[in-house]
Design a protein around this motif. Structure first.
Motif, mmCIF file in Angstrom:
data_model
loop_
_atom_site.group_PDB
_atom_site.id
_atom_site.type_symbol
_atom_site.label_atom_id
_atom_site.label_comp_id
_atom_site.label_asym_id
_atom_site.label_seq_id
_atom_site.Cartn_x
_atom_site.Cartn_y
_atom_site.Cartn_z
ATOM 1 N N VAL A 171 -4.177 0.739 -3.528
ATOM 2 C CA VAL A 171 -4.447 2.165 -3.366
ATOM 3 C C VAL A 171 -5.902 2.482 -3.679
ATOM 4 C CG1 VAL A 171 -3.871 4.492 -4.178
ATOM 5 C CG2 VAL A 171 -2.066 2.785 -3.856
ATOM 6 N N GLY A 172 -6.366 2.082 -4.848
ATOM 7 C CA GLY A 172 -7.756 2.304 -5.234
ATOM 8 C C GLY A 172 -7.950 3.612 -5.981
ATOM 9 N N PRO A 173 -9.033 3.692 -6.772
ATOM 10 C CA PRO A 173 -9.260 4.879 -7.601
ATOM 11 C C PRO A 173 -9.572 6.147 -6.805
ATOM 12 C CG PRO A 173 -11.129 3.378 -7.724
ATOM 13 C CD PRO A 173 -10.053 2.653 -6.995
ATOM 14 N N VAL A 174 -10.295 6.014 -5.690
ATOM 15 C CA VAL A 174 -10.671 7.204 -4.918
ATOM 16 C C VAL A 174 -9.429 7.881 -4.350
ATOM 17 C CG1 VAL A 174 -11.932 8.076 -2.914
ATOM 18 C CG2 VAL A 174 -12.938 6.285 -4.353
ATOM 19 N N THR A 175 -8.579 7.098 -3.697
ATOM 20 C CA THR A 175 -7.343 7.669 -3.160
ATOM 21 C C THR A 175 -6.460 8.200 -4.282
ATOM 22 O OG1 THR A 175 -7.430 6.087 -1.331
ATOM 23 C CG2 THR A 175 -5.330 7.181 -1.733
ATOM 24 N N GLY A 176 -6.439 7.497 -5.410
ATOM 25 C CA GLY A 176 -5.659 7.955 -6.549
ATOM 26 C C GLY A 176 -6.098 9.325 -7.031
ATOM 27 N N LEU A 230 -3.123 10.998 3.471
ATOM 28 C CA LEU A 230 -4.035 10.152 2.716
ATOM 29 C C LEU A 230 -3.721 8.677 2.936
ATOM 30 C CD1 LEU A 230 -4.244 12.175 -0.628
ATOM 31 C CD2 LEU A 230 -6.070 11.852 1.054
ATOM 32 N N GLY A 231 -2.430 8.366 3.062
ATOM 33 C CA GLY A 231 -2.041 6.992 3.330
ATOM 34 C C GLY A 231 -2.535 6.510 4.672
ATOM 35 N N ARG A 232 -2.441 7.354 5.685
ATOM 36 C CA ARG A 232 -2.928 6.988 7.008
ATOM 37 C C ARG A 232 -4.434 6.750 6.992
ATOM 38 N NH1 ARG A 232 0.258 4.992 10.562
ATOM 39 N NH2 ARG A 232 -1.138 5.743 12.213
ATOM 40 N N ILE A 233 -5.147 7.612 6.279
ATOM 41 C CA ILE A 233 -6.595 7.444 6.173
ATOM 42 C C ILE A 233 -6.927 6.144 5.469
ATOM 43 C CG2 ILE A 233 -8.696 8.395 5.144
ATOM 44 C CD1 ILE A 233 -7.481 11.176 5.555
ATOM 45 N N LEU A 234 -6.198 5.856 4.395
ATOM 46 C CA LEU A 234 -6.445 4.633 3.621
ATOM 47 C C LEU A 234 -6.211 3.398 4.481
ATOM 48 C CD1 LEU A 234 -7.011 3.189 0.939
ATOM 49 C CD2 LEU A 234 -4.585 3.435 0.389
ATOM 50 N N LEU A 235 -5.183 3.416 5.284
ATOM 51 C CA LEU A 235 -4.865 2.252 6.115
ATOM 52 C C LEU A 235 -5.893 2.060 7.231
ATOM 53 C CD1 LEU A 235 -0.992 2.654 6.429
ATOM 54 C CD2 LEU A 235 -2.230 0.934 5.107
ATOM 55 N N THR A 245 0.827 -1.206 0.000
ATOM 56 C CA THR A 245 0.000 0.000 0.000
ATOM 57 C C THR A 245 0.862 1.257 0.000
ATOM 58 O OG1 THR A 245 -1.774 -1.144 1.183
ATOM 59 C CG2 THR A 245 -1.824 1.261 1.191
ATOM 60 N N SER A 246 1.893 1.268 0.835
ATOM 61 C CA SER A 246 2.764 2.437 0.936
ATOM 62 C C SER A 246 3.514 2.682 -0.362
ATOM 63 C CB SER A 246 3.756 2.239 2.082
ATOM 64 O OG SER A 246 3.083 2.121 3.316
ATOM 65 N N VAL A 247 4.059 1.619 -0.932
ATOM 66 C CA VAL A 247 4.768 1.762 -2.204
ATOM 67 C C VAL A 247 3.815 2.229 -3.302
ATOM 68 C CG1 VAL A 247 6.025 0.510 -4.007
ATOM 69 C CG2 VAL A 247 6.530 0.079 -1.601
ATOM 70 N N GLY A 248 2.595 1.716 -3.268
ATOM 71 C CA GLY A 248 1.589 2.147 -4.239
ATOM 72 C C GLY A 248 1.280 3.626 -4.110
ATOM 73 N N LEU A 249 1.163 4.112 -2.878
ATOM 74 C CA LEU A 249 0.911 5.537 -2.655
ATOM 75 C C LEU A 249 2.066 6.390 -3.165
ATOM 76 C CD1 LEU A 249 -0.714 5.659 0.887
ATOM 77 C CD2 LEU A 249 -1.647 6.683 -1.190
ATOM 78 N N LEU A 250 3.274 5.954 -2.865
ATOM 79 C CA LEU A 250 4.444 6.681 -3.348
ATOM 80 C C LEU A 250 4.457 6.752 -4.869
ATOM 81 C CD1 LEU A 250 7.163 5.228 -0.938
ATOM 82 C CD2 LEU A 250 6.288 7.563 -0.944
#
Length: 243
Positions: free
Chosen positions: A183-188, A236-241, A133-138
């Motif tokens: 990650v997903g489309p919304v976070t993207g 955003l990553g913290r929220i996603l997790l 997830t983290s790598v995806g966010l980066l």
């Protein structure tokens, strides 16, 4: 004399550096963030035309070293934020040490504190962490920033150019987020919106400074959008997790 296109290329390159090093060993990403921070620290005082530029650059370099080191050793962005508080105090101490009559005192303090805030935000890239997830966010953050930077290089009217930049970044974020399931489309889309707005605002605003055509100030202005996006991507990553 360096143009807006040069700054856009540097921004895209720095963004790509974050995306590529996210897949490697941790020290690679740390080196990338620290390198961007050092470039920013050396050019920021000159970009704003601050007095006592050398002292401000040294203070900002210390901010880079402290923020990256604290994040690396503790894994907690709160310690980097604590370091920022110390830097704010140090910015006032720096002014007390000046022996030039202290012209433009408020501007000098504000510039130093703002620069330190940007650098602390840049540490957010490291705080995102590791794992899929983290790598995806980066990666999403890096790709959307690069896309936004490419659009800013196009000579679009300022009245609606920011809208195109934001829309393209959001669209790229949607596409990459859809591909990266973690990650997903919304976070993207959200990451893309942040990247687009910040890139458009920074490139337009800092491009108005006369010093932005010189080498170090131009480099500082170019890496600023990448650094300042670190904290929003972390949030955003913290929220996603948590979802």
């Amino acid at each position: 004399m360096l143009s807006k296109s040069f700054r856009a290329v540097v921004t895209a390159t720095a963004s790509a550096g974050v995306g590529l090093t996210a897949f490697g060993d941790r020290p690679l990403l740390i080196t990338t963030v620290a390198g961007m921070g050092a470039i920013y620290a050396l050019g920021w005082p000159g970009l704003l035309g601050l007095p006592a530029r050398q002292g401000t650059s040294v203070l900002l370099l210390a901010t880079v070293a402290a923020g990256v080191s604290l994040q690396w050793l503790t894994g907690d962005l709160a310690y980097a934020a604590l370091g920022f508080g110390i830097v704010v105090v140090a910015a006032f101490v720096l002014q007390l040490l000046r022996r030039d009559g202290r012209p433009r005192l408020v501007e000098s303090v504000a510039g130093a504190v703002t620069g330190a805030a940007v650098l602390t935000s840049g540490v957010g890239w490291l705080a995102v962490g590791t794992g899929p997830t983290s790598v995806g966010l980066l990666l999403v953050g890096a790709v959307t920033l690069a896309a936004a930077a490419i659009v800013t290089a196009i000579p679009l009217p300022a009245t609606w150019g920011w809208l195109v930049t934001t829309a393209v970044a959001a669209g790229v974020g949607l596409g990459v987020g859809t591909v990266i399931i973690a990650v997903g489309p919304v976070t993207g889309v959200l990451v893309g919106l942040v990247a687009g707005v910040l890139s458009a605002a920074v490139h337009h605003l800092l491009g108005q400074f006369p010093a932005s055509v010189r080498a170090w100030p131009a480099l500082s202005a170019a890496v600023l959008p990448v650094l300042v996006c670190g904290a929003p991507v972390y949030v955003l990553g913290r929220i996603l997790l948590l979802l």
